[in-house]
Scaffold this motif. Structure first.
Motif, PDB file in Angstrom:
ATOM      1  N   MET A 157       0.850  -1.192   0.000  1.00  0.00           N
ATOM      2  CA  MET A 157       0.000   0.000   0.000  1.00  0.00           C
ATOM      3  C   MET A 157       0.884   1.240   0.000  1.00  0.00           C
ATOM      4  O   MET A 157       2.046   1.193   0.390  1.00  0.00           O
ATOM      5  N   LYS A 158       0.305   2.371  -0.405  1.00  0.00           N
ATOM      6  CA  LYS A 158       1.032   3.638  -0.405  1.00  0.00           C
ATOM      7  C   LYS A 158       0.859   4.337   0.949  1.00  0.00           C
ATOM      8  O   LYS A 158      -0.209   4.269   1.555  1.00  0.00           O
ATOM      9  N   ALA A 159       1.934   4.994   1.396  1.00  0.00           N
ATOM     10  CA  ALA A 159       1.899   5.731   2.661  1.00  0.00           C
ATOM     11  C   ALA A 159       2.864   6.906   2.584  1.00  0.00           C
ATOM     12  O   ALA A 159       3.862   6.857   1.849  1.00  0.00           O
ATOM     13  N   VAL A 160       2.560   7.960   3.338  1.00  0.00           N
ATOM     14  CA  VAL A 160       3.413   9.146   3.394  1.00  0.00           C
ATOM     15  C   VAL A 160       4.302   9.031   4.620  1.00  0.00           C
ATOM     16  O   VAL A 160       3.808   8.968   5.750  1.00  0.00           O
ATOM     17  N   GLN A 161       5.627   9.009   4.411  1.00  0.00           N
ATOM     18  CA  GLN A 161       6.550   8.756   5.509  1.00  0.00           C
ATOM     19  C   GLN A 161       7.698   9.764   5.582  1.00  0.00           C
ATOM     20  O   GLN A 161       8.029  10.422   4.597  1.00  0.00           O
ATOM     21  N   ILE A 162       8.289   9.828   6.781  1.00  0.00           N
ATOM     22  CA  ILE A 162       9.545  10.551   6.984  1.00  0.00           C
ATOM     23  C   ILE A 162      10.535   9.596   7.657  1.00  0.00           C
ATOM     24  O   ILE A 162      10.136   8.634   8.312  1.00  0.00           O
ATOM     25  N   ASP A 163      11.828   9.902   7.505  1.00  0.00           N
ATOM     26  CA  ASP A 163      12.870   9.058   8.084  1.00  0.00           C
ATOM     27  C   ASP A 163      13.519   9.672   9.317  1.00  0.00           C
ATOM     28  O   ASP A 163      14.253   8.997  10.039  1.00  0.00           O
ATOM     29  N   ARG A 164      13.265  10.957   9.538  1.00  0.00           N
ATOM     30  CA  ARG A 164      13.872  11.630  10.687  1.00  0.00           C
ATOM     31  C   ARG A 164      13.176  12.967  10.909  1.00  0.00           C
ATOM     32  O   ARG A 164      12.454  13.451  10.035  1.00  0.00           O
ATOM     33  N   TYR A 165      13.401  13.547  12.078  1.00  0.00           N
ATOM     34  CA  TYR A 165      12.925  14.900  12.327  1.00  0.00           C
ATOM     35  C   TYR A 165      13.805  15.865  11.542  1.00  0.00           C
ATOM     36  O   TYR A 165      15.030  15.683  11.444  1.00  0.00           O
ATOM     37  N   SER A 166      13.194  16.894  10.985  1.00  0.00           N
ATOM     38  CA  SER A 166      13.966  17.858  10.207  1.00  0.00           C
ATOM     39  C   SER A 166      13.214  19.172  10.114  1.00  0.00           C
ATOM     40  O   SER A 166      11.989  19.196  10.049  1.00  0.00           O
ATOM     41  N   LYS A 167      13.962  20.268  10.081  1.00  0.00           N
ATOM     42  CA  LYS A 167      13.351  21.586   9.889  1.00  0.00           C
ATOM     43  C   LYS A 167      12.875  21.727   8.452  1.00  0.00           C
ATOM     44  O   LYS A 167      12.037  22.575   8.145  1.00  0.00           O
ATOM     45  N   GLU A 168      13.440  20.926   7.551  1.00  0.00           N
ATOM     46  CA  GLU A 168      12.959  20.911   6.177  1.00  0.00           C
ATOM     47  C   GLU A 168      11.734  19.998   6.127  1.00  0.00           C
ATOM     48  O   GLU A 168      11.840  18.799   6.355  1.00  0.00           O
ATOM     49  N   VAL A 169      10.598  20.595   5.868  1.00  0.00           N
ATOM     50  CA  VAL A 169       9.355  19.826   5.859  1.00  0.00           C
ATOM     51  C   VAL A 169       9.289  19.041   4.563  1.00  0.00           C
ATOM     52  O   VAL A 169       8.916  19.556   3.502  1.00  0.00           O
ATOM     53  N   LYS A 170       9.672  17.767   4.650  1.00  0.00           N
ATOM     54  CA  LYS A 170       9.773  16.945   3.453  1.00  0.00           C
ATOM     55  C   LYS A 170       9.361  15.521   3.788  1.00  0.00           C
ATOM     56  O   LYS A 170       9.853  14.933   4.738  1.00  0.00           O
TER      57      LYS A 170
END
Length: 309
Positions: A1-14
């Motif tokens: 399935m598709k999901a929206v993920q991040i790998d770390r905290y960052s000030k760059e909102v990505k």
């Protein structure tokens, strides 16, 4: 399935859209096919690590705090939901993940969707609606006839909070920009203060309750318009000892919250007033109460959901 993920905290909102395994529902969980998921400022706070002392997540992290959808499977201990039910909810703080095609969600966090709402409308209710309800009912313990002031309440929170507050029998005053005055008054506000024309401290005094949406920089002004015995709860301020105790937070985190919030607690107490901090939690039973309130007071429909279906 598709999901929206991040790998770390960052000030760059990505964030990235990825293919990940479909989750399995635990004994007390419901597997929901997500039809819409709302995006709100809390996502930014999580992505940047601003709330990591309150909720620290493992990575990679699937984002998303609230959604609506259709029940696909139920855990063996779940009794209140059936396959095919249309549901919505704010996901538990420790297990978010609504920005995905499927989510395994604790049954206690969900409620059946209100009739007449589409998935996008319903997805935008839980976080804001529960925040308003918990602020008014639990933190402020507001009583009919009391005055509630929401500084900076001209956005989506105010549009939801005003009709909820009116259902509690409160007089509601909101400050904000001139563009939102018509919609906030239509939602039921008794008074509206255009902050560009009028400083609220020049026209308000002896307010019973305040929901702060602006942060600690506004604390002194807000405190000044509260009556003795008044209560202020902040959505953007500093957690305090009371918050840590109620959340069962211990050790260094409790000490940090106690120290950070002590200035606000002390200043409020010196004036015979009370300060608290609110970080909204999941609660399916309260969503049911919000559904009943929506039949008495028109809850604004905020079509900010991202559709998956």
């Amino acid at each position: 399935m598709k999901a929206v993920q991040i790998d770390r905290y960052s000030k760059e909102v990505k964030a990235e859209v990825r293919e990940i395994p479909k989750p399995e529902a635990g004994d007390g969980e419901v597997l929901v096919k997500v039809m819409a998921s709302a995006v709100n400022p809390l996502e930014i706070l999580i992505m940047t690590g601003a709330v990591k002392l309150i909720a620290k997540y493992k990575f990679p992290l699937t984002l998303g705090n609230e959604c609506s959808g259709i029940v696909e499977k139920v855990g063996r201990k779940v009794k209140d939901f059936c396959v095919g039910d249309r549901v919505y909810g704010r996901l538990p703080i420790g297990k978010i993940g609504a920005l995905a095609e499927y989510a395994a969600i604790s049954a206690d966090a969900l409620a059946k969707m209100p009739e007449g709402y589409d998935f996008a409308d319903a997805a935008a209710i839980p976080l804001t609606g529960l925040t308003a309800y918990q602020a008014i009912e639990e933190e402020l313990r507001a009583k009919p006839g009391e005055t509630l002031f929401i500084p900076g309440g001209s956005g989506s929170f105010g549009q939801m909070a005003v009709p909820i507050a009116k259902s509690f029998g409160l007089k509601v005053i909101v400050s904000g920009n001139d563009r939102a005055e018509r919609s906030i008054r239509a939602a039921g506000a008794d008074e509206y203060i255009d902050y560009k024309k009028t400083d609220y401290i020049s026209v308000l005094k002896d307010v019973d309750c305040i929901i702060d949406t602006l942060g600690s920089g506004e604390f002194e002004k807000e405190l000044s318009v509260l009556k003795r015995g008044g209560r202020l709860t902040s959505l953007r301020g500093i957690p305090n000892k009371k918050f840590a105790a109620e959340r069962g937070i211990k050790g260094i985190k409790k000490m940090l919250f106690t120290l950070a919030g002590s200035k606000f607690d002390r200043k409020a107490k010196a004036q015979g007033k009370k300060y608290s901090f609110l970080f909204v939690r999941a609660d399916g039973e309260q969503l049911k109460k919000l559904l009943r309130l929506s039949k008495k007071e028109k809850l604004c429909r905020l079509s900010t959901g991202i559709r998956f279906g």
